[in-house]
Design a protein around this motif. Structure first.
Motif, PDB file in Angstrom:
ATOM      1  N   LEU A  68      12.012  19.476  17.156  1.00 45.99           N
ATOM      2  CA  LEU A  68      11.140  18.355  17.505  1.00 45.99           C
ATOM      3  C   LEU A  68       9.687  18.560  17.069  1.00 45.99           C
ATOM      4  CD1 LEU A  68      12.319  17.286  21.082  1.00 45.99           C
ATOM      5  CD2 LEU A  68      12.452  15.961  18.985  1.00 45.99           C
ATOM      6  N   THR A  69       9.258  19.805  17.020  1.00 42.49           N
ATOM      7  CA  THR A  69       7.860  20.088  16.675  1.00 42.49           C
ATOM      8  C   THR A  69       7.526  19.595  15.267  1.00 42.49           C
ATOM      9  OG1 THR A  69       7.920  22.056  18.099  1.00 42.49           O
ATOM     10  CG2 THR A  69       6.121  21.900  16.514  1.00 42.49           C
ATOM     11  N   GLY A  70       6.480  18.799  15.194  1.00 46.34           N
ATOM     12  CA  GLY A  70       6.042  18.251  13.916  1.00 46.34           C
ATOM     13  C   GLY A  70       6.664  16.920  13.549  1.00 46.34           C
ATOM     14  N   LYS A  71       7.600  16.431  14.348  1.00 50.12           N
ATOM     15  CA  LYS A  71       8.268  15.168  14.027  1.00 50.12           C
ATOM     16  C   LYS A  71       7.418  13.972  14.485  1.00 50.12           C
ATOM     17  CE  LYS A  71      11.925  17.099  12.265  1.00 50.12           C
ATOM     18  NZ  LYS A  71      11.422  18.496  12.266  1.00 50.12           N
ATOM     19  N   LYS A  72       7.559  12.880  13.746  1.00 51.72           N
ATOM     20  CA  LYS A  72       6.855  11.639  14.070  1.00 51.72           C
ATOM     21  C   LYS A  72       7.802  10.689  14.788  1.00 51.72           C
ATOM     22  CE  LYS A  72       4.128   7.958  11.871  1.00 51.72           C
ATOM     23  NZ  LYS A  72       3.588   7.461  10.580  1.00 51.72           N
ATOM     24  N   VAL A  73       7.300  10.043  15.835  1.00 49.95           N
ATOM     25  CA  VAL A  73       8.084   9.042  16.557  1.00 49.95           C
ATOM     26  C   VAL A  73       8.004   7.725  15.788  1.00 49.95           C
ATOM     27  CG1 VAL A  73       8.407   7.789  18.714  1.00 49.95           C
ATOM     28  CG2 VAL A  73       7.614  10.166  18.769  1.00 49.95           C
ATOM     29  N   LEU A  74       9.138   7.269  15.268  1.00 49.06           N
ATOM     30  CA  LEU A  74       9.169   6.052  14.458  1.00 49.06           C
ATOM     31  C   LEU A  74       9.293   4.800  15.314  1.00 49.06           C
ATOM     32  CD1 LEU A  74      11.520   7.313  11.596  1.00 49.06           C
ATOM     33  CD2 LEU A  74       9.019   7.409  11.724  1.00 49.06           C
ATOM     34  N   LYS A  75      10.202   4.829  16.264  1.00 47.06           N
ATOM     35  CA  LYS A  75      10.391   3.707  17.185  1.00 47.06           C
ATOM     36  C   LYS A  75      11.328   4.150  18.304  1.00 47.06           C
ATOM     37  CE  LYS A  75      14.283   1.582  14.710  1.00 47.06           C
ATOM     38  NZ  LYS A  75      14.869   0.309  14.216  1.00 47.06           N
ATOM     39  N   ILE A  76      11.490   3.290  19.303  1.00 47.94           N
ATOM     40  CA  ILE A  76      12.411   3.593  20.396  1.00 47.94           C
ATOM     41  C   ILE A  76      13.391   2.434  20.548  1.00 47.94           C
ATOM     42  CG2 ILE A  76      12.666   4.178  22.846  1.00 47.94           C
ATOM     43  CD1 ILE A  76       9.848   5.275  22.817  1.00 47.94           C
ATOM     44  N   ASP A  77      14.674   2.732  20.413  1.00 47.52           N
ATOM     45  CA  ASP A  77      15.741   1.766  20.609  1.00 47.52           C
ATOM     46  C   ASP A  77      16.429   2.048  21.943  1.00 47.52           C
ATOM     47  OD1 ASP A  77      15.335   0.540  18.106  1.00 47.52           O
ATOM     48  OD2 ASP A  77      16.637   1.982  17.098  1.00 47.52           O
ATOM     49  N   ARG A  78      17.430   1.225  22.242  1.00 48.78           N
ATOM     50  CA  ARG A  78      18.198   1.418  23.479  1.00 48.78           C
ATOM     51  C   ARG A  78      19.611   0.902  23.263  1.00 48.78           C
ATOM     52  NH1 ARG A  78      20.248  -1.817  26.396  1.00 48.78           N
ATOM     53  NH2 ARG A  78      18.980  -3.525  25.585  1.00 48.78           N
ATOM     54  N   TYR A  79      20.579   1.579  23.874  1.00 48.71           N
ATOM     55  CA  TYR A  79      21.932   1.033  23.961  1.00 48.71           C
ATOM     56  C   TYR A  79      22.438   1.288  25.367  1.00 48.71           C
ATOM     57  CZ  TYR A  79      26.445  -0.750  22.671  1.00 48.71           C
ATOM     58  OH  TYR A  79      27.564  -1.552  22.613  1.00 48.71           O
ATOM     59  N   GLY A  80      22.812   0.196  26.063  1.00 49.49           N
ATOM     60  CA  GLY A  80      23.227   0.351  27.454  1.00 49.49           C
ATOM     61  C   GLY A  80      22.112   0.988  28.256  1.00 49.49           C
ATOM     62  N   LYS A  81      22.410   2.111  28.901  1.00 51.86           N
ATOM     63  CA  LYS A  81      21.420   2.815  29.706  1.00 51.86           C
ATOM     64  C   LYS A  81      20.814   4.010  28.978  1.00 51.86           C
ATOM     65  CE  LYS A  81      24.149   1.641  33.826  1.00 51.86           C
ATOM     66  NZ  LYS A  81      24.816   2.152  35.030  1.00 51.86           N
ATOM     67  N   TYR A  82      21.035   4.099  27.669  1.00 50.79           N
ATOM     68  CA  TYR A  82      20.526   5.209  26.871  1.00 50.79           C
ATOM     69  C   TYR A  82      19.290   4.792  26.079  1.00 50.79           C
ATOM     70  CZ  TYR A  82      24.952   7.771  27.530  1.00 50.79           C
ATOM     71  OH  TYR A  82      26.033   8.432  28.058  1.00 50.79           O
ATOM     72  N   LEU A  83      18.247   5.624  26.107  1.00 46.61           N
ATOM     73  CA  LEU A  83      17.099   5.463  25.234  1.00 46.61           C
ATOM     74  C   LEU A  83      17.366   6.231  23.945  1.00 46.61           C
ATOM     75  CD1 LEU A  83      14.167   6.048  27.744  1.00 46.61           C
ATOM     76  CD2 LEU A  83      14.712   3.890  26.602  1.00 46.61           C
ATOM     77  N   LEU A  84      17.007   5.639  22.808  1.00 44.48           N
ATOM     78  CA  LEU A  84      17.202   6.273  21.507  1.00 44.48           C
ATOM     79  C   LEU A  84      15.835   6.401  20.837  1.00 44.48           C
ATOM     80  CD1 LEU A  84      20.268   4.112  20.410  1.00 44.48           C
ATOM     81  CD2 LEU A  84      20.330   6.386  21.429  1.00 44.48           C
ATOM     82  N   ILE A  85      15.240   7.590  20.927  1.00 44.68           N
ATOM     83  CA  ILE A  85      13.913   7.827  20.369  1.00 44.68           C
ATOM     84  C   ILE A  85      14.095   8.274  18.921  1.00 44.68           C
ATOM     85  CG2 ILE A  85      11.757   9.120  20.616  1.00 44.68           C
ATOM     86  CD1 ILE A  85      12.463   9.438  23.618  1.00 44.68           C
ATOM     87  N   ARG A  86      13.763   7.376  17.987  1.00 43.77           N
ATOM     88  CA  ARG A  86      13.966   7.625  16.567  1.00 43.77           C
ATOM     89  C   ARG A  86      12.800   8.447  16.013  1.00 43.77           C
ATOM     90  NH1 ARG A  86      19.289   6.127  16.433  1.00 43.77           N
ATOM     91  NH2 ARG A  86      19.571   3.911  16.901  1.00 43.77           N
ATOM     92  N   LEU A  87      13.156   9.522  15.312  1.00 40.91           N
ATOM     93  CA  LEU A  87      12.158  10.450  14.796  1.00 40.91           C
ATOM     94  C   LEU A  87      12.270  10.588  13.284  1.00 40.91           C
ATOM     95  CD1 LEU A  87      12.980  13.086  17.516  1.00 40.91           C
ATOM     96  CD2 LEU A  87      10.874  11.742  17.487  1.00 40.91           C
ATOM     97  N   SER A  88      11.238  11.130  12.680  1.00 39.71           N
ATOM     98  CA  SER A  88      11.273  11.410  11.247  1.00 39.71           C
ATOM     99  C   SER A  88      12.343  12.459  10.947  1.00 39.71           C
ATOM    100  CB  SER A  88       9.900  11.901  10.774  1.00 39.71           C
ATOM    101  OG  SER A  88       9.470  13.016  11.541  1.00 39.71           O
ATOM    102  N   ASP A  89      12.704  12.565   9.682  1.00 36.86           N
ATOM    103  CA  ASP A  89      13.741  13.503   9.219  1.00 36.86           C
ATOM    104  C   ASP A  89      15.116  13.181   9.809  1.00 36.86           C
ATOM    105  OD1 ASP A  89      11.836  14.802   7.703  1.00 36.86           O
ATOM    106  OD2 ASP A  89      11.474  16.371   9.185  1.00 36.86           O
TER     107      ASP A  89
END
Length: 276
Positions: A45-66
């Protein structure tokens, strides 16, 4: 447990706090929150950029670079909050993400049931609990015909059927009680015995209730707060949940509370029909 409207509210409030930021440092105070090796989690995770945050059902999907995605399930009482790296650690904070701009996000979870799973983007449906989920309300996949055909194969009662997430995902105890009351269906009804016209009403009420709850930022009954530390508003719209012993707002019969597979369930014994 935060249900789909609450998780969507968290996503909406968390997005502007994280999107576009670069993770400078990750601290894991309670490794059991992490699925897999926590040291590898920190390193990746170190050094990664947060691109956006999605969701499916009760799950958060934090989209990162690479091509990485952090899949987060809040379970019973998990929550995220904005802070700074210098702020003293609070008792129930277990994970910290520090960004290059000096801000920080911390994951707080009194019961420590929440989980975070770092996976390759696009593999969530194969490698995480999302693979077991049915379609979401208010989607093309969740059609009346699909819903009726799935219920017709279920011998379980309708309360348990709606809670198990495999037919439709995102509904928890609060919203299941609400939509069954709205649809005049008793919670112990056999799912496969519910007639088509009643299934149509139930389908409509699931879609409408979830949409309204999202619009009102979810339901705060015990501890739910969004990422900005604010409560939801849908608790003011609840018709049965939390009202056991009071009059039914439709027929004035006293609402009863029972246990269905260990879950507290409030319903009207008069106007909710038992299909067996």
């Amino acid at each position: 447990m935060p249900e789909m409207p609450e998780v969507e509210t968290v996503r909406r409030t968390l997005s502007p706090l994280m999107q576009g930021k670069i993770i400078k440092e990750v601290t894991v105070w309670y490794p059991k929150i992490i699925v897999g090796d926590s040291n590898a989690f920190i390193q990746k995770l170190t050094g990664k950029k947060v691109l956006k945050i999605d969701r499916y059902g009760k799950y958060l999907l934090i989209r990162l670079s690479d091509d990485l995605t952090l899949v987060s399930h809040l379970r019973m009482e998990g929550k995220y909050r904005i802070t700074t790296a210098a702020a003293p650690k609070e008792k129930h904070e277990h994970i910290q993400f520090i960004f290059t701009d000096g801000s920080a996000i911390r994951y707080d979870d009194v019961r420590k049931f929440g989980r975070m799973h770092l996976v390759e983007t696009g593999t969530e449906r194969q490698t995480t609990g999302i693979r077991h989920l049915g379609p979401e309300p208010n989607t093309d996949e969740f059609s009346v015909e699909y819903f009726y055909q799935k219920l017709a194969k279920k011998k379980k009662n309708i309360k348990n059927t709606l809670l198990d997430q495999t037919i439709v995902c995102g509904l928890g105890n609060i919203y299941v009680d609400e939509v069954l009351w709205q649809s005049k269906i008793a919670p112990l009804s056999s799912a496969q015995r519910i007639p088509y016209d009643a299934v149509v009403k139930l389908h409509h009420n699931i879609n409408q209730t979830i949409a309204e709850a999202i619009e009102k930022n979810g339901t705060t009954v015990h501890s739910f707060l969004n990422a900005a530390g604010k409560t939801g508003d849908y608790q003011n719209e609840l018709k049965v949940y939390g009202r056991a012993g009071q009059e039914c707002l439709r027929c004035k019969t006293i609402l009863e509370k029972i246990k269905v597979n260990g879950r507290g369930t409030t319903y009207c014994p008069n106007c909710q029909v038992l299909y067996k």
